[in-house]
Write an enzyme that holds these catalytic residues in place. Sequence first.
Site, PDB file in Angstrom:
ATOM      1  N   ASP A 105      16.662  10.350  -8.919  1.00  0.00           N
ATOM      2  CA  ASP A 105      18.113  10.568  -8.881  1.00  0.00           C
ATOM      3  C   ASP A 105      18.683  10.383  -7.482  1.00  0.00           C
ATOM      4  O   ASP A 105      19.785  10.864  -7.188  1.00  0.00           O
ATOM      5  CB  ASP A 105      18.474  11.976  -9.392  1.00  0.00           C
ATOM      6  CG  ASP A 105      18.228  12.140 -10.879  1.00  0.00           C
ATOM      7  OD1 ASP A 105      18.214  11.114 -11.585  1.00  0.00           O
ATOM      8  OD2 ASP A 105      18.043  13.283 -11.341  1.00  0.00           O
ATOM      9  N   HIS A 134      -8.611  11.867   1.996  1.00  0.00           N
ATOM     10  CA  HIS A 134      -7.852  10.616   1.983  1.00  0.00           C
ATOM     11  C   HIS A 134      -6.476  10.783   2.631  1.00  0.00           C
ATOM     12  O   HIS A 134      -5.698   9.839   2.691  1.00  0.00           O
ATOM     13  CB  HIS A 134      -7.714  10.142   0.533  1.00  0.00           C
ATOM     14  CG  HIS A 134      -7.226   8.743   0.371  1.00  0.00           C
ATOM     15  ND1 HIS A 134      -5.997   8.437  -0.188  1.00  0.00           N
ATOM     16  CD2 HIS A 134      -7.787   7.547   0.687  1.00  0.00           C
ATOM     17  CE1 HIS A 134      -5.834   7.131  -0.212  1.00  0.00           C
ATOM     18  NE2 HIS A 134      -6.898   6.566   0.315  1.00  0.00           N
ATOM     19  N   LYS A 153      -3.476  11.087   5.341  1.00  0.00           N
ATOM     20  CA  LYS A 153      -3.192  10.232   6.499  1.00  0.00           C
ATOM     21  C   LYS A 153      -2.020  10.844   7.260  1.00  0.00           C
ATOM     22  O   LYS A 153      -0.858  10.716   6.835  1.00  0.00           O
ATOM     23  CB  LYS A 153      -2.846   8.816   6.024  1.00  0.00           C
ATOM     24  CG  LYS A 153      -3.845   8.225   5.016  1.00  0.00           C
ATOM     25  CD  LYS A 153      -3.194   7.137   4.183  1.00  0.00           C
ATOM     26  CE  LYS A 153      -3.978   6.814   2.940  1.00  0.00           C
ATOM     27  NZ  LYS A 153      -5.219   6.106   3.136  1.00  0.00           N
ATOM     28  N   ASP A 162       1.320  17.759  19.702  1.00  0.00           N
ATOM     29  CA  ASP A 162       1.786  19.019  20.260  1.00  0.00           C
ATOM     30  C   ASP A 162       2.249  19.932  19.128  1.00  0.00           C
ATOM     31  O   ASP A 162       1.618  19.990  18.085  1.00  0.00           O
ATOM     32  CB  ASP A 162       2.872  18.761  21.307  1.00  0.00           C
ATOM     33  CG  ASP A 162       2.337  17.963  22.492  1.00  0.00           C
ATOM     34  OD1 ASP A 162       1.112  17.968  22.714  1.00  0.00           O
ATOM     35  OD2 ASP A 162       3.129  17.310  23.186  1.00  0.00           O
ATOM     36  N   LYS A 212       3.298   4.450  -1.114  1.00  0.00           N
ATOM     37  CA  LYS A 212       3.399   5.422  -2.198  1.00  0.00           C
ATOM     38  C   LYS A 212       4.763   6.090  -2.069  1.00  0.00           C
ATOM     39  O   LYS A 212       4.993   6.889  -1.159  1.00  0.00           O
ATOM     40  CB  LYS A 212       2.303   6.486  -2.101  1.00  0.00           C
ATOM     41  CG  LYS A 212       0.885   5.990  -2.375  1.00  0.00           C
ATOM     42  CD  LYS A 212       0.201   5.527  -1.141  1.00  0.00           C
ATOM     43  CE  LYS A 212      -1.259   5.174  -1.420  1.00  0.00           C
ATOM     44  NZ  LYS A 212      -1.850   4.371  -0.339  1.00  0.00           N
ATOM     45  N   HIS A 264       0.814  -1.211   0.000  1.00  0.00           N
ATOM     46  CA  HIS A 264       0.000   0.000   0.000  1.00  0.00           C
ATOM     47  C   HIS A 264       0.853   1.267   0.000  1.00  0.00           C
ATOM     48  O   HIS A 264       0.335   2.379   0.128  1.00  0.00           O
ATOM     49  CB  HIS A 264      -0.902  -0.032   1.249  1.00  0.00           C
ATOM     50  CG  HIS A 264      -2.018   0.949   1.252  1.00  0.00           C
ATOM     51  ND1 HIS A 264      -2.124   1.955   2.181  1.00  0.00           N
ATOM     52  CD2 HIS A 264      -3.101   1.082   0.438  1.00  0.00           C
ATOM     53  CE1 HIS A 264      -3.209   2.670   1.959  1.00  0.00           C
ATOM     54  NE2 HIS A 264      -3.828   2.157   0.910  1.00  0.00           N
TER      55      HIS A 264
END
Length: 548
Positions: free
Chosen positions: A300, A466, A468, A473, A295, A293
């Site tokens: 480079d 979507h 996450k 603090d 991403k 899952h």
Amino acid sequence: MTFPTLIALFWQDLTWEELLLILSDWTIRIVMLIVVPQRRAPAAARAWLILIFLLPWPGLLVYLVLGKPRVAEQRLERHATYQQRLAQRVRRQIDHWRERQALPPFSRMAHASQRQLPAQAITAGALVATAAGNASDGVAPGTAISAVDPATNSEADPMEYVPERFQPTVALTQALTHLPILDGNAVELLEDYNATIDRLIADINAAQDTVHVLYYIFAADVTGRKVADALVRAAARGVTCRVLVDALGSRPALRALLPKLRAGGIEAYAVSPFSLAHLFRRHRTSRIDLRNHRKIVVLDGQIAYTGSQNIVDADFKRGIVYEELVARLTGGIVRQLQAVFLGDWYLETQQLLEGRDVLRKLTRTGEIAAQALPSGPEYPIEANQRLFTSLLHCARRRIVLTSPYFIPDAALLNALETAALRGVETHLVVSQAADQFLVCQAQRSFYAELLAMGVQIHLYTPAFLHAKHLSVDDDLVVIGSSNLDRRSFALNAEISVVFYGNEVAKRLHAIEQRYFEHALALTAEEWAARPWYSKILQNIARLMDVLL
């Protein structure tokens, strides 16, 4: 008529097919009542047993396919082989660094925690990060395991950026993954969906040596074609492009996408492809829903992207527009994300990539201290669950949790409620809209008790949020791909990045404030007034929380 007589008449009127079905149903129920609870959390056992008692044969079939987070023996053997190749070198470099210099207290603590870890906790990606350096790129092999920044050869202690109460978090994250805290990083937070894709394409267009891409969803729609075309152009001018896409998340595009990429000179693979072999060749296949899952893009070896956004149109689901948050990174943290990609590449292709072309010496680009946290079913511990729970207990003033899917386990739920009860300003940001019906119903089943404990719930309205991330603090932020549910904690390969200090936190707080301004503040009275049938549906969905 007596009860035994009624039973006798009932059995007498049954055909042999009906009798066989009844006996088989109860045999399944009784046997699974013994099998399911073994080495399983009570909540998970409860959910499976409810399904099996209600639907014995369908429940049994689902359990056989999805009942245990089985990882293919071939994959584990490949992982173990990789460990054997590098583990000795890593340990030798630990001893070398300890003898070579007087390390600050954190480094000594980190080395001690590493020595106590089981061997299987050393993942492919972490081993690449710690052992793949070589003299040709100006980084001594193995230096990434110490608090000395291997990307800059700086002996500054990055712990100076970390408040004292979060120093155990640094040690926990390193103990879970073998990836250290690194300073000298710069971060951009990208909110605009299409602008993020355009920025990524611009960086691909500017790449000179390598482009590494790993996504759960890489679609063959307008967005996917734009990114694929940029990769093909990069390959045409001599850039080495490598692409991993999840076989389930990207399944609709595999027939069109992978051939196009390969025809353009790009090395492209589907992660954990599945077939009927998942049912009949268990030793050679992982459980069908153990997915990658993550991403990640690394360009480079100098620029990295990670966060919640996939390569797909923002409105790829009818009636829903997705809103995301992506971090564009430079500095030493890029090397850690590269290491995670290289570990996944090795597990899928058996190609061990190392050397100057993929692990480069980096220069300082900012003053942000950061640390990557990969997690997944090949790890012996649910790393992201441990991190999030620990951080909730560390909070003193303010917590903001943003997640599209919030189905917490008992430990995380207790930590969140406890924080609110001890006076921490505690916020949960979720979407008012739903893109997965049962998941949404299970999520909503937690709202009443959270509100009762003092957690403020914000229902975001402009789009399906979507993103996450977590802020604690004013001086710690976590951004990544992980949802707050069992699937992300135990079943999916995920990536998170922890940012220490107030620079990133200040920027994320501005984004969170925008969320609050465009969200409905849910109250306990309003939620208690929802229809009775909604309550029933939500409570039923909650019983299936570990299956969603």
